[in-house]
Scaffold this active site. Structure first.
Site, PDB file in Angstrom:
ATOM      1  N   GLY A 170      14.351   1.758  18.458  1.00  0.00           N
ATOM      2  CA  GLY A 170      12.900   1.796  18.563  1.00  0.00           C
ATOM      3  C   GLY A 170      12.498   2.100  19.987  1.00  0.00           C
ATOM      4  O   GLY A 170      13.303   1.962  20.913  1.00  0.00           O
ATOM      5  N   GLN A 177       7.139   2.033  27.303  1.00  0.00           N
ATOM      6  CA  GLN A 177       8.461   2.068  27.942  1.00  0.00           C
ATOM      7  C   GLN A 177       8.721   3.364  28.702  1.00  0.00           C
ATOM      8  O   GLN A 177       9.658   3.433  29.501  1.00  0.00           O
ATOM      9  CB  GLN A 177       9.573   1.840  26.908  1.00  0.00           C
ATOM     10  CG  GLN A 177       9.566   0.429  26.331  1.00  0.00           C
ATOM     11  CD  GLN A 177      10.633   0.257  25.273  1.00  0.00           C
ATOM     12  OE1 GLN A 177      10.409   0.583  24.112  1.00  0.00           O
ATOM     13  NE2 GLN A 177      11.795  -0.225  25.652  1.00  0.00           N
ATOM     14  N   CYS A 215      16.915  -4.648  24.384  1.00  0.00           N
ATOM     15  CA  CYS A 215      15.773  -3.789  24.698  1.00  0.00           C
ATOM     16  C   CYS A 215      16.213  -2.740  25.717  1.00  0.00           C
ATOM     17  O   CYS A 215      16.903  -3.069  26.681  1.00  0.00           O
ATOM     18  CB  CYS A 215      14.631  -4.625  25.277  1.00  0.00           C
ATOM     19  SG  CYS A 215      13.164  -3.663  25.687  1.00  0.00           S
ATOM     20  N   LEU A 216      15.801  -1.507  25.491  1.00  0.00           N
ATOM     21  CA  LEU A 216      16.176  -0.439  26.418  1.00  0.00           C
ATOM     22  C   LEU A 216      15.586  -0.685  27.812  1.00  0.00           C
ATOM     23  O   LEU A 216      16.104  -0.159  28.796  1.00  0.00           O
ATOM     24  CB  LEU A 216      15.704   0.919  25.877  1.00  0.00           C
ATOM     25  CG  LEU A 216      16.399   1.355  24.575  1.00  0.00           C
ATOM     26  CD1 LEU A 216      15.720   2.593  24.009  1.00  0.00           C
ATOM     27  CD2 LEU A 216      17.890   1.610  24.802  1.00  0.00           C
ATOM     28  N   HIS A 227       8.900  -6.456  17.785  1.00  0.00           N
ATOM     29  CA  HIS A 227       9.385  -6.207  19.152  1.00  0.00           C
ATOM     30  C   HIS A 227       8.590  -5.053  19.783  1.00  0.00           C
ATOM     31  O   HIS A 227       8.159  -5.144  20.934  1.00  0.00           O
ATOM     32  CB  HIS A 227      10.891  -5.890  19.069  1.00  0.00           C
ATOM     33  CG  HIS A 227      11.544  -5.457  20.345  1.00  0.00           C
ATOM     34  ND1 HIS A 227      12.533  -6.191  20.964  1.00  0.00           N
ATOM     35  CD2 HIS A 227      11.388  -4.348  21.115  1.00  0.00           C
ATOM     36  CE1 HIS A 227      12.928  -5.558  22.061  1.00  0.00           C
ATOM     37  NE2 HIS A 227      12.257  -4.435  22.173  1.00  0.00           N
ATOM     38  N   GLU A 228       8.382  -3.982  19.014  1.00  0.00           N
ATOM     39  CA  GLU A 228       7.666  -2.812  19.558  1.00  0.00           C
ATOM     40  C   GLU A 228       6.187  -3.111  19.769  1.00  0.00           C
ATOM     41  O   GLU A 228       5.590  -2.680  20.757  1.00  0.00           O
ATOM     42  CB  GLU A 228       7.825  -1.601  18.624  1.00  0.00           C
ATOM     43  CG  GLU A 228       9.246  -1.153  18.341  1.00  0.00           C
ATOM     44  CD  GLU A 228      10.098  -0.953  19.569  1.00  0.00           C
ATOM     45  OE1 GLU A 228       9.546  -0.769  20.673  1.00  0.00           O
ATOM     46  OE2 GLU A 228      11.333  -0.998  19.447  1.00  0.00           O
ATOM     47  N   HIS A 249       5.620  -4.772  22.969  1.00  0.00           N
ATOM     48  CA  HIS A 249       5.583  -3.847  24.111  1.00  0.00           C
ATOM     49  C   HIS A 249       4.172  -3.309  24.334  1.00  0.00           C
ATOM     50  O   HIS A 249       3.747  -3.123  25.477  1.00  0.00           O
ATOM     51  CB  HIS A 249       6.509  -2.651  23.871  1.00  0.00           C
ATOM     52  CG  HIS A 249       7.950  -2.880  24.215  1.00  0.00           C
ATOM     53  ND1 HIS A 249       8.369  -3.221  25.479  1.00  0.00           N
ATOM     54  CD2 HIS A 249       9.079  -2.773  23.475  1.00  0.00           C
ATOM     55  CE1 HIS A 249       9.699  -3.325  25.491  1.00  0.00           C
ATOM     56  NE2 HIS A 249      10.156  -3.065  24.283  1.00  0.00           N
TER      57      HIS A 249
HETATM   58  O1  GNR Z   1      17.496  -0.466  20.527  1.00  0.00           O
HETATM   59  C1  GNR Z   1      16.956  -1.552  20.288  1.00  0.00           C
HETATM   60  N1  GNR Z   1      17.582  -2.466  19.513  1.00  0.00           N
HETATM   61  C2  GNR Z   1      16.986  -3.611  19.035  1.00  0.00           C
HETATM   62  C3  GNR Z   1      17.786  -4.571  18.441  1.00  0.00           C
HETATM   63  C4  GNR Z   1      17.234  -5.729  17.941  1.00  0.00           C
HETATM   64  C5  GNR Z   1      15.888  -5.939  18.018  1.00  0.00           C
HETATM   65  C6  GNR Z   1      15.068  -5.001  18.606  1.00  0.00           C
HETATM   66  C7  GNR Z   1      15.612  -3.843  19.102  1.00  0.00           C
HETATM   67  S1  GNR Z   1      14.572  -2.648  19.813  1.00  0.00           S
HETATM   68  C8  GNR Z   1      15.659  -1.862  20.930  1.00  0.00           C
HETATM   69  C9  GNR Z   1      14.999  -0.646  21.541  1.00  0.00           C
HETATM   70  C10 GNR Z   1      13.803  -1.067  22.347  1.00  0.00           C
HETATM   71  O2  GNR Z   1      13.871  -1.552  23.438  1.00  0.00           O
HETATM   72  N2  GNR Z   1      12.628  -0.948  21.785  1.00  0.00           N
HETATM   73  O3  GNR Z   1      11.528  -1.356  22.428  1.00  0.00           O
HETATM   74 NI    NI Z   2      12.202  -2.978  23.691  1.00  0.00          NI
END
Ligand code: GNR
Ligand code: NI
Length: 172
Positions: free
Chosen positions: A46, A51, A94-95, A136-137, A140
Site C-alpha cells: 500500500g 508518503q 511501513c515504507l 493503515h493508509e 497516513h
Molecule cells: O508494505 C506494507 N506492508 C504492510 C504490512 C502490514 C500492514 C500494513 C502494511 S502497509 C505497508 C506499505 C506502507 O507503508 N503503506 O503506507
Molecule cells: Ni505506511
C-alpha cells in the site's frame, strides 16, 4: 509513469493532514499511476500520497500480488462508515518506517466509502489484511504512522532505530 522518492520518518511532511481531492481528473490519475509504480518498486502492499509528499487523500494498494500478478486498488477520499467492535492484531510495517515491524490492534472489519479512479463513489466491506491495510493508509492521510499506535516505549525504541539507520546511511 514515474517512480517518486518515499519520505521516511521523522520527516514532518508525514504529519500533514491531507486534503480531499476535489475532482478526479487526469492529474490525479497521473498521481495514482506514479504511486502504483512507486509502491511496486518498493515491494509495498500500500502507499498513501502523503508518503511521497503529496498532501491529498489518495491511496493505492495491492494486497494480493503473487507470481507477478497484480491487482491494483485505488481509494480516493476514503472514509470509514462503520468499524467493528471486534479488534484484530496484525504485524505491520511501513515504507516510511523501514525495517521496523510491530503488532498493531485495529477494528477487525470496516465498511468504507471512496471514489475510484473514474471518480465514481464506491463502498467496500473489508476484513483481514484489506481492513488492516486500509486503516493503515487512512491513518497516513491524517498524519498518523503505525508507530503512533505503539506504547511510548516501543515508539521511542523504533524512532531511535530509525535515527541510527539514517546516520549509518549518511556516513556510509
Ligand atoms: O508494505 C506494507 N506492508 C504492510 C504490512 C502490514 C500492514 C500494513 C502494511 S502497509 C505497508 C506499505 C506502507 O507503508 N503503506 O503506507
Ligand atoms: Ni505506511
Amino acid at each position: 509513469m514515474a517512480k517518486r522518492p518515499i519520505l521516511v520518518a521523522p520527516d514532518p511532511r508525514l504529519k500533514a493532514v491531507a486534503q480531499d481531492v476535489a475532482k478526479v481528473d487526469g492529474e490525479i490519475r497521473r498521481l495514482v499511476d506514479d504511486m502504483l509504480e512507486t509502491m511496486y518498486a518498493a515491494d509495498g502492499i500500500g502507499l498513501a500520497a502523503v508518503q511521497i509528499g503529496v498532501a491529498q487523500r489518495v491511496v493505492v494498494m495491492d494486497i494480493d500480488q503473487k507470481d507477478g500478478k497484480r491487482n491494483p486498488r485505488v481509494f480516493i477520499n476514503p472514509a470509514i462508515l462503520w468499524a467493528s467492535d471486534e479488534l484484530a492484531t496484525f504485524e505491520e510495517g511501513c515504507l516510511s518506517v523501514p525495517d521496523i515491524w510491530e503488532e498493531v490492534e485495529r477494528p477487525a472489519a470496516i465498511r468504507a466509502e471512496y471514489l475510484d479512479r473514474d471518480g465514481r463513489k464506491q463502498t467496500v466491506e473489508a476484513d483481514g489484511l484489506l481492513a488492516d491495510c486500509l486503516q493503515h493508509e487512512m491513518d497516513h492521510l491524517n498524519g498518523v504512522l503505525f508507530i503512533d499506535h505503539l506504547s511510548r516505549l516501543k515508539r521511542s525504541i523504533a524512532l531511535r532505530k530509525l535515527a541510527k539507520a539514517k546516520k549509518q546511511k549518511e556516513t556510509a
